[in-house]
Design a protein around this motif. Structure first.
Motif, PDB file in Angstrom:
ATOM      1  N   TYR A 204       0.814  -1.214   0.000  1.00  0.00           N
ATOM      2  CA  TYR A 204       0.000   0.000   0.000  1.00  0.00           C
ATOM      3  C   TYR A 204       0.849   1.267   0.000  1.00  0.00           C
ATOM      4  CZ  TYR A 204      -4.010  -2.979   0.687  1.00  0.00           C
ATOM      5  OH  TYR A 204      -4.977  -3.942   0.508  1.00  0.00           O
ATOM      6  N   TYR A 205       2.128   1.143   0.315  1.00  0.00           N
ATOM      7  CA  TYR A 205       3.110   2.216   0.205  1.00  0.00           C
ATOM      8  C   TYR A 205       2.763   3.430   1.063  1.00  0.00           C
ATOM      9  CZ  TYR A 205       4.668  -0.610  -3.720  1.00  0.00           C
ATOM     10  OH  TYR A 205       5.113  -1.654  -4.494  1.00  0.00           O
ATOM     11  N   ILE A 206       1.660   4.121   0.742  1.00  0.00           N
ATOM     12  CA  ILE A 206       1.331   5.372   1.447  1.00  0.00           C
ATOM     13  C   ILE A 206       0.680   5.086   2.789  1.00  0.00           C
ATOM     14  CG2 ILE A 206      -0.039   7.487   1.345  1.00  0.00           C
ATOM     15  CD1 ILE A 206       0.238   7.395  -1.696  1.00  0.00           C
ATOM     16  N   GLU A 207      -0.256   4.152   2.807  1.00  0.00           N
ATOM     17  CA  GLU A 207      -1.017   3.861   4.015  1.00  0.00           C
ATOM     18  C   GLU A 207      -0.477   2.647   4.763  1.00  0.00           C
ATOM     19  OE1 GLU A 207      -5.521   5.114   3.907  1.00  0.00           O
ATOM     20  OE2 GLU A 207      -5.129   3.577   2.385  1.00  0.00           O
ATOM     21  N   THR A 208      -0.703   2.632   6.069  1.00  0.00           N
ATOM     22  CA  THR A 208      -0.471   1.425   6.834  1.00  0.00           C
ATOM     23  C   THR A 208      -1.708   0.537   6.712  1.00  0.00           C
ATOM     24  OG1 THR A 208      -1.435   2.332   8.860  1.00  0.00           O
ATOM     25  CG2 THR A 208       0.937   2.693   8.499  1.00  0.00           C
ATOM     26  N   ILE A 209      -1.589  -0.702   7.147  1.00  0.00           N
ATOM     27  CA  ILE A 209      -2.738  -1.603   7.129  1.00  0.00           C
ATOM     28  C   ILE A 209      -3.856  -1.034   8.004  1.00  0.00           C
ATOM     29  CG2 ILE A 209      -3.550  -3.916   7.717  1.00  0.00           C
ATOM     30  CD1 ILE A 209      -1.700  -3.718   5.248  1.00  0.00           C
ATOM     31  N   LYS A 210      -3.498  -0.452   9.127  1.00  0.00           N
ATOM     32  CA  LYS A 210      -4.510   0.113  10.026  1.00  0.00           C
ATOM     33  C   LYS A 210      -5.223   1.301   9.386  1.00  0.00           C
ATOM     34  CE  LYS A 210      -5.206   1.905  14.693  1.00  0.00           C
ATOM     35  NZ  LYS A 210      -4.564   2.183  16.014  1.00  0.00           N
ATOM     36  N   SER A 211      -4.487   2.217   8.797  1.00  0.00           N
ATOM     37  CA  SER A 211      -5.130   3.389   8.189  1.00  0.00           C
ATOM     38  C   SER A 211      -5.952   2.989   6.970  1.00  0.00           C
ATOM     39  CB  SER A 211      -4.086   4.444   7.805  1.00  0.00           C
ATOM     40  OG  SER A 211      -3.205   3.969   6.799  1.00  0.00           O
ATOM     41  N   HIS A 212      -5.477   2.007   6.227  1.00  0.00           N
ATOM     42  CA  HIS A 212      -6.241   1.501   5.090  1.00  0.00           C
ATOM     43  C   HIS A 212      -7.595   0.951   5.562  1.00  0.00           C
ATOM     44  CE1 HIS A 212      -7.178  -0.479   1.308  1.00  0.00           C
ATOM     45  NE2 HIS A 212      -7.350  -1.611   1.953  1.00  0.00           N
ATOM     46  N   TYR A 213      -7.571   0.220   6.669  1.00  0.00           N
ATOM     47  CA  TYR A 213      -8.821  -0.338   7.209  1.00  0.00           C
ATOM     48  C   TYR A 213      -9.748   0.764   7.710  1.00  0.00           C
ATOM     49  CZ  TYR A 213     -12.070  -3.004  10.051  1.00  0.00           C
ATOM     50  OH  TYR A 213     -13.226  -3.523  10.584  1.00  0.00           O
ATOM     51  N   THR A 214      -9.225   1.683   8.511  1.00  0.00           N
ATOM     52  CA  THR A 214     -10.090   2.685   9.137  1.00  0.00           C
ATOM     53  C   THR A 214     -10.622   3.709   8.131  1.00  0.00           C
ATOM     54  OG1 THR A 214      -8.116   3.974   9.769  1.00  0.00           O
ATOM     55  CG2 THR A 214      -9.027   2.448  11.392  1.00  0.00           C
ATOM     56  N   HIS A 215      -9.977   3.857   6.996  1.00  0.00           N
ATOM     57  CA  HIS A 215     -10.505   4.750   5.969  1.00  0.00           C
ATOM     58  C   HIS A 215     -11.674   4.127   5.218  1.00  0.00           C
ATOM     59  CE1 HIS A 215      -6.472   7.148   5.649  1.00  0.00           C
ATOM     60  NE2 HIS A 215      -7.238   7.564   6.648  1.00  0.00           N
ATOM     61  N   SER A 216     -11.831   2.812   5.344  1.00  0.00           N
ATOM     62  CA  SER A 216     -12.887   2.116   4.594  1.00  0.00           C
ATOM     63  C   SER A 216     -13.942   1.470   5.486  1.00  0.00           C
ATOM     64  CB  SER A 216     -12.261   1.022   3.712  1.00  0.00           C
ATOM     65  OG  SER A 216     -11.272   1.556   2.860  1.00  0.00           O
ATOM     66  N   HIS A 217     -13.677   1.389   6.794  1.00  0.00           N
ATOM     67  CA  HIS A 217     -14.586   0.687   7.704  1.00  0.00           C
ATOM     68  C   HIS A 217     -14.732   1.457   9.003  1.00  0.00           C
ATOM     69  CE1 HIS A 217     -12.574  -2.333   5.137  1.00  0.00           C
ATOM     70  NE2 HIS A 217     -13.729  -2.968   5.158  1.00  0.00           N
ATOM     71  N   TYR A 218     -15.698   1.046   9.802  1.00  0.00           N
ATOM     72  CA  TYR A 218     -15.822   1.591  11.144  1.00  0.00           C
ATOM     73  C   TYR A 218     -14.631   1.129  11.986  1.00  0.00           C
ATOM     74  CZ  TYR A 218     -20.657   2.623   9.856  1.00  0.00           C
ATOM     75  OH  TYR A 218     -21.772   3.104   9.231  1.00  0.00           O
ATOM     76  N   ARG A 219     -14.142   2.040  12.815  1.00  0.00           N
ATOM     77  CA  ARG A 219     -12.935   1.727  13.584  1.00  0.00           C
ATOM     78  C   ARG A 219     -13.236   0.857  14.814  1.00  0.00           C
ATOM     79  NH1 ARG A 219      -7.824   5.524  15.225  1.00  0.00           N
ATOM     80  NH2 ARG A 219      -6.956   4.121  16.797  1.00  0.00           N
ATOM     81  N   GLU A 220     -14.430   0.972  15.352  1.00  0.00           N
ATOM     82  CA  GLU A 220     -14.750   0.292  16.606  1.00  0.00           C
ATOM     83  C   GLU A 220     -14.407  -1.200  16.614  1.00  0.00           C
ATOM     84  OE1 GLU A 220     -18.592  -0.701  19.489  1.00  0.00           O
ATOM     85  OE2 GLU A 220     -18.877  -0.066  17.395  1.00  0.00           O
ATOM     86  N   PRO A 221     -14.804  -1.980  15.590  1.00  0.00           N
ATOM     87  CA  PRO A 221     -14.474  -3.408  15.637  1.00  0.00           C
ATOM     88  C   PRO A 221     -12.971  -3.685  15.701  1.00  0.00           C
ATOM     89  CG  PRO A 221     -16.175  -2.992  14.014  1.00  0.00           C
ATOM     90  CD  PRO A 221     -15.649  -1.657  14.442  1.00  0.00           C
ATOM     91  N   LEU A 222     -12.175  -2.857  15.038  1.00  0.00           N
ATOM     92  CA  LEU A 222     -10.724  -3.055  15.071  1.00  0.00           C
ATOM     93  C   LEU A 222     -10.181  -2.798  16.467  1.00  0.00           C
ATOM     94  CD1 LEU A 222      -8.411  -3.800  13.122  1.00  0.00           C
ATOM     95  CD2 LEU A 222      -7.979  -1.349  12.866  1.00  0.00           C
TER      96      LEU A 222
END
Length: 213
Positions: free
Chosen positions: A129-147
């Protein structure tokens, strides 16, 4: 993890690779190796022929809107017997040595056997993903609460995995798409862990106001 002799031969053993789909689609021709499975079959089944259904036997088919292709993995874990290795691919994402989306060049049984002689688990190439981390990639597309709840579950109940989780969240590449081929002892242990964790997370979040996605 389960101890498996990586050097033991897998030739002649039974290997099943599930092909997850939510509708009728072209499938690999080798029916001995590939098993098409209709996920979310309680709602998606429209009389398709030649597909396993994820709502047969011990299943969580009703969870498919939230668990996606994990309902196929669960079905295999609980119902697919007498196999030496289990895999999962998708109707539009398959393993091949040619890096092309072509049903004519998907992995053959001989190729799978050769790979499993080298390692007990086969994964797709890492996605960068180069620019994003796995965490930021997830939170930009999903609700953060489950993570966040997931991390807390790991911290409380599976602390030895917490540092690995945090390390992954800060990386910019990962093996994606829930695609794999595993020798059965590894597959069973993987499922025991994943579904135990998810059941704990599920009990601690309320998704009634989440979007369909």
């Amino acid at each position: 993890m389960a101890k498996v002799n990586n050097e033991s031969t897998v030739k002649g053993e039974k290997i099943k690779i599930l092909v997850a789909t939510h509708k009728d689609n072209p499938m690999p021709s080798d029916s001995d190796l590939y098993l098409p499975i209709l996920v979310g079959a309680n709602k998606n089944y429209n009389g398709e022929i030649g597909f396993e259904l994820d709502n047969h036997g011990d299943n969580i088919s009703d969870k498919n809107p939230n668990y996606n292709e994990l309902t196929a993995i669960y079905w295999a874990w609980k119902n697919l017997n007498n196999v030496d290795a289990v895999g999962l691919v998708h109707y539009r994402r398959l393993f091949s040595l040619g890096f092309k989306r072509d049903l004519n060049i998907v992995l053959t049984k001989k190729q799978v056997e050769k790979l499993l002689e080298k390692a007990p688990v086969i994964l797709p190439k890492k996605r960068n993903y180069y620019i994003e981390t796995i965490k930021s990639h997830y939170t930009h597309s999903h609700y953060r609460e489950p993570l966040d709840v997931l991390r807390q579950v790991l911290k409380n109940d599976y602390p030895k995995y917490l540092s690995s989780f945090d390390d992954l969240m800060n990386k910019r590449s990962a093996h994606m798409f829930n695609m794999f081929i595993m020798k059965t002892p590894y597959f069973n242990e993987y499922c025991e862990f994943v579904f135990s964790v998810l059941s704990k997370v599920e009990k601690q979040i309320d998704i009634s106001n989440y979007s369909v996605q």
